[in-house]
Design an enzyme around this catalytic site. Structure first.
Site, PDB file in Angstrom:
ATOM      1  CG  MET A  11      69.688  -3.494 -26.766  1.00  0.00           C
ATOM      2  SD  MET A  11      69.227  -2.617 -25.121  1.00  0.00           S
ATOM      3  CE  MET A  11      70.772  -2.743 -23.778  1.00  0.00           C
ATOM      4  CE  LYS A  15      73.324  -5.443 -31.760  1.00  0.00           C
ATOM      5  NZ  LYS A  15      71.396  -5.244 -30.970  1.00  0.00           N
ATOM      6  CB  SER A  16      71.905 -12.651 -31.064  1.00  0.00           C
ATOM      7  OG  SER A  16      72.599 -12.026 -30.463  1.00  0.00           O
ATOM      8  CG  ASP A  80      76.082 -12.392 -29.893  1.00  0.00           C
ATOM      9  OD1 ASP A  80      75.685 -11.325 -30.000  1.00  0.00           O
ATOM     10  OD2 ASP A  80      75.428 -12.534 -28.546  1.00  0.00           O
ATOM     11  CD  GLU A  81      75.195  -8.848 -26.240  1.00  0.00           C
ATOM     12  OE1 GLU A  81      75.895  -7.247 -26.255  1.00  0.00           O
ATOM     13  OE2 GLU A  81      74.298  -8.844 -25.828  1.00  0.00           O
ATOM     14  CB  CYS A 138      61.851   4.567 -33.634  1.00  0.00           C
ATOM     15  SG  CYS A 138      61.131   5.392 -31.292  1.00  0.00           S
ATOM     16  CB  CYS A 143      58.499   7.066 -33.466  1.00  0.00           C
ATOM     17  SG  CYS A 143      59.448   7.705 -34.221  1.00  0.00           S
ATOM     18  CB  CYS A 177      64.548   7.907 -33.896  1.00  0.00           C
ATOM     19  SG  CYS A 177      62.943   8.987 -32.443  1.00  0.00           S
ATOM     20  CG  HIS A 180      60.656   9.432 -30.189  1.00  0.00           C
ATOM     21  ND1 HIS A 180      60.304   8.758 -31.187  1.00  0.00           N
ATOM     22  CD2 HIS A 180      59.643  10.149 -29.312  1.00  0.00           C
ATOM     23  CE1 HIS A 180      58.844   8.489 -30.943  1.00  0.00           C
ATOM     24  NE2 HIS A 180      58.167   9.812 -29.807  1.00  0.00           N
TER      25      HIS A 180
HETATM   26 ZN   LIG Z   1      60.969   7.612 -32.803  1.00  0.00          ZN
END
Ligand SMILES: [Zn+2]
Length: 205
Positions: A11, A15-16, A80-81, A138, A143, A177, A180
């Site tokens: 997310m 992408k959109s 999309d999606e 991330c 991070c 990531c 995490h």
């Molecule tokens: Zn991370």
């Protein structure tokens, strides 16, 4: 050139925005294209895809691809999606790609907030769609690993571990990531995002 593409990322990995840029370029160069996205309800309607950085394009929202047929002159289908369609819908896209001159470009997520693959995304991998990873970092403070997973939080900052796969809206999600995700989801049952962010902020004061 492969005719079925899958641009995947977490997310908020733009992408959109990429889809909107692609649609803009196809329009500018006079190509015939369609933009579709899955609807969360059963309506077939026209809507807009709006990216977080403000780009937008018109799209047709459809519940599934059962009766979907591209127009005869369509050269490109942008989706999309795509993760919210079904494996059966992906099979339909494969059929279109293999039996017409239409190039299909899908954009979507791979892994949900429980660490499982979306069935449609899995089907795209199985169908050997040409894969393009959209990398982003991330979201946990400090991070620099590449984000590949999602954590979902309730309004109090607690991790939701039993959420449905089709929850839409990014505000309560963090793209993280693998490390995490695994440590917070599995090893820290009492992890609280609000407390963590507060402690992190104070650390650097
Ligand atoms: Zn991370």
């Amino acid at each position: 050139m492969a005719k079925l593409h899958f641009y995947y990322g977490v997310m908020a990995s733009s992408k959109s925005a990429l889809l909107c840029i692609n649609a803009y370029n196809l329009k500018r160069t006079g190509n015939k294209f369609e933009v579709i996205k899955p609807s969360v309800d059963n309506r077939d309607s026209t809507s807009k895809i709006v990216s977080r950085i403000g780009l937008s394009t018109d799209a047709r929202t459809i519940p599934n691809l059962d009766s979907y047929k591209p127009r005869r002159d369509t050269q490109f289908i942008l989706i999309d999606e795509v993760q919210f369609f079904s494996p059966k819908d992906i099979d339909k896209l494969v059929e279109i790609a293999d039996n017409s001159k239409t190039t299909i470009i899908c954009y979507g997520l791979v892994v949900d907030s429980n660490g499982n693959m979306f069935p449609a995304s899995k089907r795209l991998f199985e169908a050997n769609a040409e894969k393009h990873e959209i990398e982003t970092v991330c979201e946990m403070p400090g991070c620099v690993n590449s984000a590949s997973h999602h954590l979902r939080f309730d309004e109090f900052g607690n991790v939701i571990r039993d959420g449905s796969q089709v929850e839409v809206g990014a505000s309560q999600y963090k793209s993280v990531c693998r490390q995490h995700f695994n440590s917070i989801y599995y090893k820290l049952p009492n992890f609280n995002l609000l407390k963590y962010m507060h402690d992190e902020k104070n650390k650097h004061k």
